[in-house]
Design a protein around this motif. Structure first.
Motif, PDB file in Angstrom:
ATOM      1  N   LEU A  82       0.504  -1.187  -0.002  1.00 35.75           N
ATOM      2  CA  LEU A  82       0.099  -0.037  -0.203  1.00 35.75           C
ATOM      3  C   LEU A  82       0.797   1.346  -0.241  1.00 35.75           C
ATOM      4  CD1 LEU A  82      -2.906  -0.971   2.594  1.00 35.75           C
ATOM      5  CD2 LEU A  82      -2.770  -1.486   0.229  1.00 35.75           C
ATOM      6  N   SER A  83       1.795   1.264   0.062  1.00 37.58           N
ATOM      7  CA  SER A  83       3.086   2.515  -0.154  1.00 37.58           C
ATOM      8  C   SER A  83       3.111   2.929  -1.196  1.00 37.58           C
ATOM      9  CB  SER A  83       4.781   1.711   0.273  1.00 37.58           C
ATOM     10  OG  SER A  83       5.471   2.462  -0.559  1.00 37.58           O
ATOM     11  N   TRP A  84       3.145   4.146  -1.063  1.00 39.98           N
ATOM     12  CA  TRP A  84       2.984   5.195  -2.312  1.00 39.98           C
ATOM     13  C   TRP A  84       4.145   6.212  -3.165  1.00 39.98           C
ATOM     14  CZ3 TRP A  84      -0.252   7.422  -5.800  1.00 39.98           C
ATOM     15  CH2 TRP A  84      -0.153   8.374  -6.445  1.00 39.98           C
ATOM     16  N   GLN A  85       4.780   5.693  -2.141  1.00 39.00           N
ATOM     17  CA  GLN A  85       6.127   5.779  -2.872  1.00 39.00           C
ATOM     18  C   GLN A  85       6.658   4.221  -3.412  1.00 39.00           C
ATOM     19  OE1 GLN A  85       8.802   5.834   0.488  1.00 39.00           O
ATOM     20  NE2 GLN A  85       9.395   8.072  -0.104  1.00 39.00           N
ATOM     21  N   THR A  95       7.204   1.319  -8.913  1.00 35.39           N
ATOM     22  CA  THR A  95       7.540   0.164  -9.930  1.00 35.39           C
ATOM     23  C   THR A  95       6.117   0.215  -9.649  1.00 35.39           C
ATOM     24  OG1 THR A  95       7.694  -0.133  -7.912  1.00 35.39           O
ATOM     25  CG2 THR A  95       9.722  -0.900  -9.101  1.00 35.39           C
ATOM     26  N   PRO A  96       5.144   1.206 -10.223  1.00 36.84           N
ATOM     27  CA  PRO A  96       3.618   0.876 -10.594  1.00 36.84           C
ATOM     28  C   PRO A  96       3.364  -0.480 -10.645  1.00 36.84           C
ATOM     29  CG  PRO A  96       4.542   2.453 -12.611  1.00 36.84           C
ATOM     30  CD  PRO A  96       5.979   2.258 -11.308  1.00 36.84           C
ATOM     31  N   THR A  97       4.310  -0.772 -11.682  1.00 40.79           N
ATOM     32  CA  THR A  97       3.665  -2.623 -12.028  1.00 40.79           C
ATOM     33  C   THR A  97       4.004  -3.639 -11.302  1.00 40.79           C
ATOM     34  OG1 THR A  97       5.721  -2.545 -13.544  1.00 40.79           O
ATOM     35  CG2 THR A  97       3.584  -1.805 -14.555  1.00 40.79           C
ATOM     36  N   THR A 131      11.344  -4.028  -2.822  1.00 42.52           N
ATOM     37  CA  THR A 131      10.953  -2.981  -3.785  1.00 42.52           C
ATOM     38  C   THR A 131      11.275  -1.298  -3.412  1.00 42.52           C
ATOM     39  OG1 THR A 131       8.677  -3.036  -3.080  1.00 42.52           O
ATOM     40  CG2 THR A 131       9.398  -3.695  -4.997  1.00 42.52           C
ATOM     41  N   GLU A 132      11.538  -2.341  -1.432  1.00 39.54           N
ATOM     42  CA  GLU A 132      11.235  -0.983  -0.845  1.00 39.54           C
ATOM     43  C   GLU A 132      12.599  -0.487  -0.497  1.00 39.54           C
ATOM     44  OE1 GLU A 132       9.360  -0.713   3.817  1.00 39.54           O
ATOM     45  OE2 GLU A 132       8.538  -0.610   1.920  1.00 39.54           O
TER      46      GLU A 132
END
Lengths: 333, 217
Positions: free
Chosen positions: A71-74, A79-81, A271-272
């Motif tokens: 749920l992280s906006w960043q 990495t939107p996909t 991804t974090e």
């Protein structure tokens, strides 16, 4: 106490959704009531078992971090996909199973898509969410309604109509093929049979096959036997489904609820922040910094006081122990 | 330690890799070796040391405790099993938490692998593959009494000290006679290991020391 409460709330929410979705039980098919009641118990069982599961330190931390990453906006901006891609490759097409064995991947895909298709048809049907109505008594023109709203009209004699009315038969064929492969493998392959347990490993496969075969026999009865034996088969099929739904949260099938944690883990891990923690001894990469820190915190929760060891790579751990043995226990062997 | 178990004597190990090859033949993880063979002072000495899963008893199986997916089963006989294939999510918690450096992980397959004491064999009373082929008795399988019949007066220890944390294990190690039996073996937590070149002697052998296989997806 908490898992019981979560279970009860989930079961109540589903009951309310069944009531509302079937327009105050107006569209509810009472012949299917045992299935609907079993699904309410299933909701209780899954919520109960899930809450118990995520109360252990390792799962609790990963649950929070995984959802935080999802749920992280960043993360979404960076990495939107990532999330939709992982859901498709992990949960849908299960690429990781292909890396284990292609045959097992194929068989599991058959079971997975078969069960998904069956669930997508039966749950809304038994909850009174899907209804089929015809203006003329015998059709062939039907309207499919969801929550009482007309969605699609179709001719029962067309290909679409055939597919809609035989969706469960198709699902049964897929599941029988996949489950039979796994059953044969469990009987013949020593990799699979090592340490296998009847209740955990074989019962789920037998349950899937019994459900599918009795389901197909219902179609066979109506098509070829003019409904001969239909009532007996219907009770047999219902008993198999209800028992399986009740068993689902407490055996092997619970991996269905657990597997999405792989997506959360992967999102959190890669991804974090992306920073890599290296072995304190040799500098080889161990894992992402966020993940190693999370593991050390888990180990401290569990009173495993050697958490600093998590920052040494496995090989250096062994070398250290071996060299210490050689220096102090059996000098110079 | 467990009643019938593996006893390791690194002093007898000649680094021949027979255990590594035999481990690959185990039915529960065909083609992959779960045993680690480390050359402790490569270039200066032939000392080598095999590592199997130590089947930790107290605290019981740290790998299973940190597993977020409840994938590692510990059976009542004390055997810590490899990950349940339907549950393991391939996170690697067990790999990093294990103080002995035992579990391996295949990131692509999202699956952990580790020594399960050759459960397909030991549950039928047979010795594990590694112990069966070890030519020098460095990896012994049996009870303490059976070991002492072969090697009179031998002493074993099954506790390790990791910087003050004591772990007792199901698998034991041979210690020299006269050493206090209840004195824990050094876990090497405070040590700075001398990294000794490649994990295996040069050649065509697959490196068994790589605990992480494959690239993340």
């Amino acid at each position: 106490m908490r898992p019981v409460l979560v279970g009860i709330v989930t079961a109540l929410v589903l009951s309310a959704a069944i009531f509302l979705g079937s327009r105050g039980l107006h569209n509810f098919d009472s012949a299917l009531a045992p299935y609907a009641i079993a699904s309410v118990f299933l909701a209780f069982g899954i919520a109960y078992r899930y809450t118990v599961w995520i109360s252990s330190p390792g799962a609790r931390r990963l649950f929070r971090k995984g959802w935080g990453a999802a749920l992280s906006w960043q993360n979404l901006r960076r990495t939107p996909t990532a999330l939709p891609r992982m859901i498709a490759t992990y949960l849908g097409f299960q690429k990781f199973l292909g890396a284990r064995s292609r045959a097992r991947w194929a068989a599991h895909q058959l079971i997975f898509w078969g069960c998904l298709l069956a669930a997508a048809i039966t749950f809304p049907l038994t909850w009174g969410w899907f209804t089929f109505t015809a203006n003329t008594g015998a059709g062939p023109q039907y309207t499919m309604n969801i929550w009482g709203f007309p969605v699609v009209g179709f001719n029962a004699l067309s290909v679409l109509g055939w597919l809609l009315f035989h969706g469960l038969d198709i699902a049964a064929v897929l599941v029988i093929a996949g489950a039979t492969y796994f059953l044969i493998r469990r009987m013949r392959d020593r990799e699979a049979s090592t340490g296998q347990r009847f209740g955990y490993d074989l019962v789920p496969l037998l349950a899937l096959i019994i459900i599918s075969v009795t389901g197909l026999l219902l179609t066979f009865s109506s098509v070829a036997l003019h409904g001969g034996g239909y009532e007996f088969l219907a009770v047999l099929h219902m008993a198999a489904v209800v028992l399986t739904l009740l068993y689902l949260p407490f055996g092997k099938f619970f991996h269905i609820a657990q597997r999405p944690a792989a997506v959360g883990m992967q999102l959190f891990k890669y991804t974090e922040h992306g920073e890599i923690r290296r072995c304190r001894n040799c500098g080889e990469p161990i894992d992402t910094t966020a993940y190693v820190d999370n593991l050390r915190a888990t180990m401290r929760d569990l009173k495993l006081d050697f958490d600093a060891m998590a920052e040494v790579c496995p090989r250096c751990k062994r070398l250290r122990r071996g060299q210490a043995y050689r220096t102090t226990v059996k000098p110079g062997f | 330690m467990m009643g019938r178990t593996i006893v390791i004597d690194p002093g007898r190990c000649i680094g021949c890799q027979a255990c590594v090859s035999a481990c690959r033949e185990c039915d529960s993880h065909r083609g992959k070796s779960m045993i680690h063979l480390d050359y402790l002072d490569q270039g200066a000495s032939v000392a080598s040391s095999p590592t199997v899963c130590m089947h930790c008893e107290d605290p019981v199986a740290p790998c299973a405790q940190v597993c977020p997916a409840e994938a590692i089963l510990v059976t009542p006989d004390g055997v810590v099993h490899d990950a349940d294939k339907s549950r393991c999510i391939g996170c690697g918690n067990c790999v990093s938490a294990c103080p002995m450096g035992v579990p391996k992980i295949d990131l692509e397959a999202k699956l952990q692998f580790k020594c399960n004491l050759c459960y397909d064999r030991t549950s039928y009373g047979l010795a594990p593959m590694c112990a069966t082929v070890c030519p020098t008795g460095s990896i012994f399988y049996g009870t303490l009494e059976e070991l002492r019949t072969e090697r009179p007066g031998v002493e074993v220890a099954s506790t390790f000290d990791f910087d003050g944390s004591i772990i007792s294990t199901g698998v034991a190690m041979v210690v020299p006679r006269g050493r206090p039996v209840d004195e824990p073996l050094p876990g090497g937590a405070g040590e700075h290991a001398r990294v000794t070149g490649s994990p295996q002697p040069a050649g065509h052998l697959e490196p068994s020391a790589d605990n992480v296989l494959g690239d993340p997806l």
